[in-house]
Design an enzyme around this catalytic site. Structure first.
Site, short mmCIF file in Angstrom:
data_model
loop_
_atom_site.label_atom_id
_atom_site.label_comp_id
_atom_site.label_asym_id
_atom_site.label_seq_id
_atom_site.Cartn_x
_atom_site.Cartn_y
_atom_site.Cartn_z
N SER A 1 0.81 -1.22 0.00
CA SER A 1 0.00 0.00 0.00
C SER A 1 0.84 1.27 0.00
O SER A 1 0.40 2.31 -0.46
CB SER A 1 -0.93 -0.02 1.22
OG SER A 1 -1.83 -1.12 1.11
N ASP B 1 2.83 -6.51 15.03
CA ASP B 1 3.33 -6.34 16.41
C ASP B 1 4.03 -5.00 16.62
O ASP B 1 4.33 -4.64 17.77
CB ASP B 1 4.33 -7.48 16.73
CG ASP B 1 3.66 -8.84 16.59
OD1 ASP B 1 4.36 -9.80 16.20
OD2 ASP B 1 2.43 -8.90 16.80
N THR B 2 4.32 -4.29 15.55
CA THR B 2 5.09 -3.04 15.71
C THR B 2 4.26 -1.86 15.22
O THR B 2 3.12 -2.03 14.77
CB THR B 2 6.40 -3.12 14.88
OG1 THR B 2 6.04 -3.04 13.49
CG2 THR B 2 7.15 -4.39 15.16
N HIS C 1 4.81 -0.30 12.62
CA HIS C 1 4.93 -0.19 11.16
C HIS C 1 3.56 0.06 10.52
O HIS C 1 3.44 0.79 9.53
CB HIS C 1 5.55 -1.48 10.61
CG HIS C 1 6.03 -1.34 9.21
ND1 HIS C 1 5.55 -2.13 8.19
CD2 HIS C 1 6.93 -0.50 8.65
CE1 HIS C 1 6.14 -1.77 7.05
NE2 HIS C 1 6.98 -0.80 7.30
N1 LIG Z 1 2.52 -4.43 6.35
C1 LIG Z 1 1.84 -4.08 5.20
C2 LIG Z 1 2.50 -3.54 4.11
N2 LIG Z 1 3.84 -3.34 4.14
C3 LIG Z 1 4.63 -3.10 2.95
C4 LIG Z 1 4.60 -1.63 2.51
O1 LIG Z 1 3.35 -1.31 1.95
C5 LIG Z 1 5.68 -1.36 1.48
O2 LIG Z 1 5.46 -2.19 0.38
C6 LIG Z 1 7.06 -1.63 2.04
O3 LIG Z 1 7.21 -0.89 3.24
C7 LIG Z 1 8.15 -1.25 1.05
O4 LIG Z 1 8.03 0.09 0.67
N3 LIG Z 1 1.81 -3.19 2.99
C8 LIG Z 1 0.45 -3.38 2.93
O5 LIG Z 1 -0.18 -3.08 1.92
N4 LIG Z 1 -0.22 -3.89 4.00
C9 LIG Z 1 0.44 -4.26 5.13
O6 LIG Z 1 -0.21 -4.76 6.10
C1 LIG Z 2 1.15 -3.09 8.54
C2 LIG Z 2 2.46 -3.74 8.69
O1 LIG Z 2 3.45 -3.24 8.26
C3 LIG Z 2 2.50 -4.98 9.52
O2 LIG Z 2 1.82 -6.00 8.82
C4 LIG Z 2 3.93 -5.40 9.78
O3 LIG Z 2 3.85 -6.32 10.84
P1 LIG Z 2 4.81 -6.10 12.12
O4 LIG Z 2 4.43 -4.78 12.74
O5 LIG Z 2 4.55 -7.28 13.05
O6 LIG Z 2 6.25 -6.10 11.61
#
Ligand SMILES: Nc1c(NC[C@H](O)[C@H](O)[C@H](O)CO)[nH]c(=O)[nH]c1=O
Ligand SMILES: CC(=O)[C@@H](O)COP(=O)(O)O
Length: 239
Positions: free
Chosen positions: A138, A167-168, A170
């Site tokens: 995304s 879990d983080t 992120h």
């Molecule tokens: N954790 C999720 C992600 N993570 C990936 C990022 O979107 C991106 O591709 C990466 O950080 C490299 O730039 N993406 C999602 O769509 N949904 C998630 O839950």
């Molecule tokens: C939305 C995210 O980036 C998530 O899925 C990543 O998982 P985590 O926070 O356990 O590294």
């Protein structure tokens, strides 16, 4: 590209200001009855229920309510009609759409995409008028949506993703970046970019919104794309 339907412009008079006698009878409670007269002027009359009465309306201010009289009363003056501009949802035939979809959590984004494509088809959008662009996650949607918007090949850009908390922290970075990236793409390209990205606490919430008991948010976002494409085509064309 001429769409096959006309957007809706509804004219309606503003609420009609009318004067009640300066000292209305002191009956409890007052009910306002509005009705349309033959002159399409929204008229209102006030009926008072008297304590002695069984609650039925009583003659208003000493005279039986006379709709003709109300229409003719100088106190009623039609004000300037207000224009309401809306996009139409009758058919999207002829509109071109791009769909930017994240591969991350494809178990969720694939049914979201299918819901969107089914909706486009139901509103007469031809397959050849839809381009689907896959991105890793995304976070990457915004830059691609902006590039597609600036190409001026599309009437709207539908953005699909599923950000599921882990879990983080992120999750916060990705979800906020996706939202601001898609908004920026809209504003910078001038083409409606529709936010069809799920941001959920867990996978169950995501699956429920990708065709489960909470519906399909991809299908809903496609309807938004159609309405915005129609609104821009019919009412907001750049001069
Ligand atoms: N954790 C999720 C992600 N993570 C990936 C990022 O979107 C991106 O591709 C990466 O950080 C490299 O730039 N993406 C999602 O769509 N949904 C998630 O839950
Ligand atoms: C939305 C995210 O980036 C998530 O899925 C990543 O998982 P985590 O926070 O356990 O590294």
């Amino acid at each position: 590209m001429a769409a096959s339907f006309a957007g809706c412009i509804q004219k309606s008079p503003l609420s009609v200001a009318h004067k009640l006698p300066h000292k209305p009878l002191s009956f409890a409670p007052v009910s306002l009855i509005s009705y349309k007269s033959s002159s399409h002027l929204v008229c209102s009359s006030v009926s008072l229920s008297s304590p002695a009465n069984s609650g039925a309306g009583v003659p208003l201010f000493g005279g039986v309510r006379d709709e003709k009289n109300l229409k003719d009363r100088s106190a009623f003056a039609q004000t300037e009609a207000v224009r309401h501009l809306t996009g139409s949802l009758t058919s999207a035939a002829g509109f071109r759409f791009a769909v930017v979809v994240a591969r991350f959590n494809e178990i969720v984004t694939r049914p979201l995409l299918n819901g969107a494509l089914e909706t486009f088809s139901r509103y007469s959008v031809k397959d050849e008028d839809i381009d689907v662009v896959w991105v890793p996650g995304s976070f990457e949607i915004g830059v691609v949506a902006e590039r597609l918007g600036k190409s001026k090949k599309y009437d709207a850009i539908l953005c699909i993703g599923a950000v599921v908390r882990g879990d983080t922290t992120h999750y916060d970075a990705v979800s906020n970046s996706a939202a601001s990236g898609i908004l920026s793409a809209s504003l910078n390209s001038g083409v409606p970019c529709i936010f069809g990205v799920l941001t959920t606490e867990n996978m169950d919430q995501a699956m429920n919104r990708a065709g489960g008991k909470s519906g399909n948010k991809g299908a809903e976002a496609a309807l938004t794309a159609i309405e915005m494409a129609s609104l821009f085509e019919h009412h907001l064309k750049e001069q």
